[in-house]
Write a protein that holds these residues in place. Sequence first.
Motif, short mmCIF file in Angstrom:
data_model
loop_
_atom_site.label_atom_id
_atom_site.label_comp_id
_atom_site.label_asym_id
_atom_site.label_seq_id
_atom_site.Cartn_x
_atom_site.Cartn_y
_atom_site.Cartn_z
N TYR A 1 0.80 -1.22 0.00
CA TYR A 1 0.00 0.00 0.00
C TYR A 1 0.84 1.27 0.00
O TYR A 1 0.42 2.29 -0.54
CB TYR A 1 -0.99 -0.03 1.17
CG TYR A 1 -2.10 -0.99 0.85
CD1 TYR A 1 -3.22 -0.58 0.17
CD2 TYR A 1 -1.98 -2.34 1.17
CE1 TYR A 1 -4.23 -1.46 -0.18
CE2 TYR A 1 -2.97 -3.24 0.82
CZ TYR A 1 -4.09 -2.80 0.15
OH TYR A 1 -5.06 -3.69 -0.21
N GLU A 2 2.00 1.21 0.60
CA GLU A 2 2.90 2.37 0.61
C GLU A 2 4.32 1.84 0.53
O GLU A 2 4.61 0.72 0.95
CB GLU A 2 2.70 3.18 1.89
CG GLU A 2 3.50 4.47 1.92
CD GLU A 2 3.21 5.29 3.16
OE1 GLU A 2 2.31 6.15 3.08
OE2 GLU A 2 3.90 5.07 4.17
N ASP B 1 8.66 3.21 0.72
CA ASP B 1 9.67 4.24 0.94
C ASP B 1 10.92 3.82 0.19
O ASP B 1 11.41 2.69 0.38
CB ASP B 1 10.03 4.36 2.43
CG ASP B 1 8.84 4.73 3.29
OD1 ASP B 1 8.17 5.72 2.96
OD2 ASP B 1 8.59 4.02 4.29
N THR C 1 5.07 -1.20 2.88
CA THR C 1 4.11 -1.28 3.98
C THR C 1 2.88 -2.02 3.49
O THR C 1 2.31 -1.66 2.44
CB THR C 1 3.72 0.12 4.49
OG1 THR C 1 4.89 0.83 4.86
CG2 THR C 1 2.77 0.03 5.68
N LYS D 1 -1.08 -3.86 4.16
CA LYS D 1 -2.37 -3.39 4.68
C LYS D 1 -2.42 -3.41 6.21
O LYS D 1 -2.99 -2.52 6.84
CB LYS D 1 -3.50 -4.24 4.10
CG LYS D 1 -4.88 -3.71 4.42
CD LYS D 1 -5.95 -4.50 3.70
CE LYS D 1 -7.31 -3.87 3.93
NZ LYS D 1 -8.35 -4.54 3.14
N LYS E 1 6.00 -3.64 7.91
CA LYS E 1 6.97 -3.08 6.97
C LYS E 1 8.05 -4.11 6.67
O LYS E 1 8.53 -4.79 7.58
CB LYS E 1 7.58 -1.80 7.53
CG LYS E 1 6.56 -0.68 7.73
CD LYS E 1 7.21 0.55 8.34
CE LYS E 1 6.20 1.62 8.66
NZ LYS E 1 5.72 2.33 7.51
N THR F 1 8.68 8.78 -0.62
CA THR F 1 7.56 7.92 -0.22
C THR F 1 6.51 7.97 -1.32
O THR F 1 6.29 9.01 -1.94
CB THR F 1 6.96 8.40 1.12
OG1 THR F 1 7.96 8.31 2.13
CG2 THR F 1 5.77 7.54 1.53
N LYS F 2 5.89 6.81 -1.55
CA LYS F 2 4.92 6.72 -2.64
C LYS F 2 3.75 5.83 -2.20
O LYS F 2 3.96 4.81 -1.56
CB LYS F 2 5.62 6.11 -3.86
CG LYS F 2 4.80 6.01 -5.11
CD LYS F 2 5.70 5.49 -6.23
CE LYS F 2 5.00 5.31 -7.53
NZ LYS F 2 5.90 4.80 -8.58
N ASN F 3 2.54 6.23 -2.57
CA ASN F 3 1.36 5.42 -2.31
C ASN F 3 1.17 4.45 -3.47
O ASN F 3 0.94 4.87 -4.60
CB ASN F 3 0.14 6.34 -2.16
CG ASN F 3 -1.12 5.57 -1.83
OD1 ASN F 3 -1.19 4.35 -1.96
ND2 ASN F 3 -2.13 6.29 -1.39
N PHE F 4 1.26 3.16 -3.18
CA PHE F 4 1.07 2.14 -4.21
C PHE F 4 -0.36 1.63 -4.24
O PHE F 4 -0.77 0.95 -5.17
CB PHE F 4 2.05 0.98 -4.02
CG PHE F 4 3.40 1.25 -4.63
CD1 PHE F 4 3.71 0.79 -5.89
CD2 PHE F 4 4.34 1.98 -3.95
CE1 PHE F 4 4.93 1.05 -6.48
CE2 PHE F 4 5.58 2.25 -4.50
CZ PHE F 4 5.88 1.79 -5.77
N GLY F 5 -1.14 1.90 -3.20
CA GLY F 5 -2.56 1.59 -3.20
C GLY F 5 -2.92 0.14 -3.47
O GLY F 5 -4.02 -0.14 -3.93
N CYS G 1 3.57 0.66 -11.26
CA CYS G 1 2.29 1.38 -11.09
C CYS G 1 2.35 2.83 -11.53
O CYS G 1 1.48 3.61 -11.19
CB CYS G 1 1.78 1.29 -9.65
SG CYS G 1 1.40 -0.36 -9.10
#
Length: 155
Positions: free
Chosen positions: A51-52, A54, A78, A80, A84, A116-120, A154
């Motif tokens: 989901y996230e 680094d 990270t 759900k 980590k 940091t990136k949101n991979f969702g 993504c």
Amino acid sequence: MFSIKAVVLAALLTLLVVDVDSSSGGGGGSSYNFDLSNASDLRKLYNSKVYEADRMKRSLDGMPFQLGPLSHSGVRVTLKDGTKWLVHKGGGFGQSSQTVVVAARHMSSDWNIKETKNFGGCKTVSDFVKAGGSDYSLIFDNCHMGAGRMWKQCD
């Protein structure tokens, strides 16, 4: 006769060969619910959605500084449940793949977040390992290149 530039370049390349395993010690992770010696739990971890993430960097073992490629890169993911994991590669890290996954709680305090990136949930831990690549080459497929491929998923 070697020029000064050639000698410096040779010395820098020699330093890159330094073992870059993830040192133990304090740092960055919550407890985890996977027993990695259990095939079923390992499969669950590898199939878990990210989901996230680094993008991380630290100095090479034994070096007091980072300077461009004279460093070690990886991606801390990270899941759900908030756990980590560090996905990174290096020569001699794994058996079937030189890209490995370790609990982030084993990361030393030398690691620094670069981005940091949101991979969702668009990718799994397994996708990060595959993107890192199974083989390691100091010049053609090192930790920085593997982390870069992981990061670009993504997009």
